[in-house]
Design a protein around this motif. Structure first.
Motif, short mmCIF file in Angstrom:
data_model
loop_
_atom_site.label_atom_id
_atom_site.label_comp_id
_atom_site.label_asym_id
_atom_site.label_seq_id
_atom_site.Cartn_x
_atom_site.Cartn_y
_atom_site.Cartn_z
N HIS A 10 8.45 0.20 -4.55
CA HIS A 10 9.04 -0.38 -3.35
C HIS A 10 9.97 -1.53 -3.71
N LYS A 69 14.93 -3.89 1.71
CA LYS A 69 13.61 -4.38 1.32
C LYS A 69 12.52 -3.47 1.87
N GLY A 70 11.55 -3.13 1.03
CA GLY A 70 10.42 -2.32 1.44
C GLY A 70 10.61 -0.82 1.25
N LYS A 71 11.85 -0.38 1.07
CA LYS A 71 12.13 1.05 0.90
C LYS A 71 11.52 1.55 -0.40
N GLU A 72 10.92 2.74 -0.36
CA GLU A 72 10.39 3.34 -1.58
C GLU A 72 11.50 4.15 -2.25
#
Length: 105
Positions: A10, A69-72
């Motif tokens: 992530h 931000k936070g995206k896999e």
């Protein structure tokens, strides 16, 4: 396969996009990977590793358009080591993954 890295993790913060002299684009970000294992007594342990990532060209374009931000993401690239002198003249060392391919998970 001499210098190949594959990571799925992530994104820790929104990528930093820079346009350098000559129009070259670079995208920089960090990726967190998590490993889970159990101790002999059954206690669960989660270990997070943070990886610095840099992408140029087409991978940088993809990151700029689609990654937050936070995206896999899944990346493939190579390890790179470099050093530089900071504003105080101190030597700093950086290890990062240079992205060849990126897949949005």
């Amino acid at each position: 396969m001499r210098n190949k890295v594959q990571l799925i993790g992530h994104v820790g913060q929104d990528p930093e996009i820079k346009i350098l002299e000559g129009g070259k684009k670079v995208a920089k970000m960090t990726i967190a990977t998590k490993e889970v294992y159990y101790k002999e007594n059954g206690d669960k342990v989660e270990q997070t590793e943070w990886h610095k990532v840099a992408a140029w060209g087409k991978p940088a374009d993809i990151i700029e358009k689609f990654v937050l931000k936070g995206k896999e993401v899944a990346i493939e690239g190579k390890l790179s080591h470099r050093s530089y002198d900071n504003k105080n003249g101190e030597k700093r060392y950086v290890t990062e993954v240079i992205v060849n391919e990126i897949v949005l998970v």
